[in-house]
Write an enzyme that holds these catalytic residues in place. Sequence first.
Site, PDB file in Angstrom:
ATOM      1  N   ASP A  15      -2.301  16.879 -18.398  1.00 22.36           N
ATOM      2  CA  ASP A  15      -1.777  15.511 -18.169  1.00 22.36           C
ATOM      3  C   ASP A  15      -2.421  14.845 -16.959  1.00 22.36           C
ATOM      4  OD1 ASP A  15      -0.307  17.147 -16.413  1.00 22.36           O
ATOM      5  OD2 ASP A  15       1.650  16.307 -16.954  1.00 22.36           O
ATOM      6  N   GLY A  60      10.484  26.542 -16.111  1.00 21.58           N
ATOM      7  CA  GLY A  60       9.383  25.790 -16.705  1.00 21.58           C
ATOM      8  C   GLY A  60       9.841  24.856 -17.815  1.00 21.58           C
ATOM      9  N   SER A  64      13.766  21.056 -15.550  1.00 26.98           N
ATOM     10  CA  SER A  64      15.099  20.611 -15.150  1.00 26.98           C
ATOM     11  C   SER A  64      14.998  19.425 -14.190  1.00 26.98           C
ATOM     12  CB  SER A  64      15.863  21.760 -14.499  1.00 26.98           C
ATOM     13  OG  SER A  64      15.086  22.337 -13.467  1.00 26.98           O
ATOM     14  N   SER A  65      13.980  19.416 -13.342  1.00 28.22           N
ATOM     15  CA  SER A  65      13.902  18.312 -12.373  1.00 28.22           C
ATOM     16  C   SER A  65      13.560  17.001 -13.076  1.00 28.22           C
ATOM     17  CB  SER A  65      12.913  18.623 -11.246  1.00 28.22           C
ATOM     18  OG  SER A  65      11.619  18.807 -11.747  1.00 28.22           O
ATOM     19  N   ASP A 119       6.321  15.775 -18.224  1.00 29.49           N
ATOM     20  CA  ASP A 119       7.729  16.181 -18.248  1.00 29.49           C
ATOM     21  C   ASP A 119       8.657  14.972 -18.309  1.00 29.49           C
ATOM     22  OD1 ASP A 119       6.435  18.540 -17.824  1.00 29.49           O
ATOM     23  OD2 ASP A 119       7.156  18.811 -15.773  1.00 29.49           O
TER      24      ASP A 119
HETATM   25  C1  GLA Z   1       4.397  20.896 -14.749  1.00 31.57           C
HETATM   26  C2  GLA Z   1       4.103  19.438 -14.385  1.00 31.57           C
HETATM   27  C3  GLA Z   1       3.503  18.691 -15.569  1.00 31.57           C
HETATM   28  C4  GLA Z   1       2.331  19.447 -16.179  1.00 31.57           C
HETATM   29  C5  GLA Z   1       2.688  20.905 -16.401  1.00 31.57           C
HETATM   30  C6  GLA Z   1       1.505  21.721 -16.843  1.00 31.57           C
HETATM   31  O1  GLA Z   1       5.404  20.957 -15.702  1.00 31.57           O
HETATM   32  O2  GLA Z   1       5.275  18.784 -13.964  1.00 31.57           O
HETATM   33  O3  GLA Z   1       3.131  17.385 -15.174  1.00 31.57           O
HETATM   34  O4  GLA Z   1       1.202  19.308 -15.374  1.00 31.57           O
HETATM   35  O5  GLA Z   1       3.235  21.516 -15.247  1.00 31.57           O
HETATM   36  O6  GLA Z   1       1.065  21.303 -18.079  1.00 31.57           O
END
Ligand code: GLA
Length: 377
Positions: free
Chosen positions: A34, A120, A123-124, A169
């Site tokens: 991203d 992963g 949650s935030s 996210d």
């Molecule tokens: C975290 C970051 C995202 C993305 C992922 C890896 O979740 O918040 O923006 O970079 O790692 O794909």
Amino acid sequence: MKDRLNKLFISRFGTEGTFYASAGRINLIGEHTDYNGGFVFPGAIDKCIMACININGTDCVRLYSADLDGYTEFGLAEEDAPQEQWARYVFGVCREIVKRGFVVRGFDAVFAGDVPLGAGLSSSAALESCFAYALNDLFNENQIPKFELALIGQSTEHNYCGVNCGIMDQFASVFGKKDCLMRLDCRSLEYEYYPFKADGYVLVLLDTKVKHELVDSPYNKRRESCERVAATLGVETLRDATMEMLNAAKNQLSEEDYMRARYVIGEKQRVLDVCDALQRGDFETVGRCMYETHEGLSHDYEVSCEELDYLNDIARECGVTGSRMMGGGFGGCTINLVKKELYESFVATATAQFNEKYGHEPAIYPVVISDGAHKLN
Ligand code: GLA
């Protein structure tokens, strides 16, 4: 969760509030792409952060985290930042809304969630999106465009939480739609919904319970590597780089930066391949790409950990169609695409073997693709 929050809200603030929720996310493929202007392929899940909120007529926010049993109050000016890390997510959202010329005034809020922390599953981002959505509704007549709500969450991470994250996210959490994955082009910000019907398969997360903490983690360092390579290649982001360009510049790059970029460039193509394969119902290709992503994340990008690699190995040995670590890395979950008839035996084997090696069982979360941020009735 709603009843619990309602009771807590009434007993603390003596009135009733409005309910909002936003979801955690999975990502089928497209990891660490991203912030490189590439593609991601996430979906919102049936685990959320829920908040009960009421305007209080002051300039002060009174905030209670039910899960942490933590209470704090803060004003809405830049210098009013709360000490508590968990409250900074909400403070940051308020500030980022105000910075964009929209309105936030005092409110009371109680929130809770069932998105596992540090797994992963973002949650935030769920917390940020929940409040961004709510404050748009409560103070701004929903005038803030939806994409801006995601950007507000991302800026909160950058400016108030120390994580230089991409947009995936918060995007997934705001735009999530039941039964759909979303392919987002992180350069043009165009997105497309893909109905996710994996008949005959189960998508399941195995949580190592190794807590990943992106603040102060090598996450920001990975991003810096990518930016260095892009600058050396003379492109804006690695989205515009090819393997040929990378190889031609190899001797101008450190070995480490070269490996990071090699992963990102490969991953860009894999997302497109997976989207095509999904449309053909070709789950074998989807799965193969997932394994390749894991290899890349583990060896080139170096964001996996022993426990995640172990779960990935077990998946492979059990004949699971696709498996890889998911999210930022350094802990958290693997995402697994498993044939229905293999599901029970895979979960049993992985649980037993992991337990034997690490002394605790992984948590198992079958994935249900669900709606993102919304107001509850
Ligand atoms: C975290 C970051 C995202 C993305 C992922 C890896 O979740 O918040 O923006 O970079 O790692 O794909």
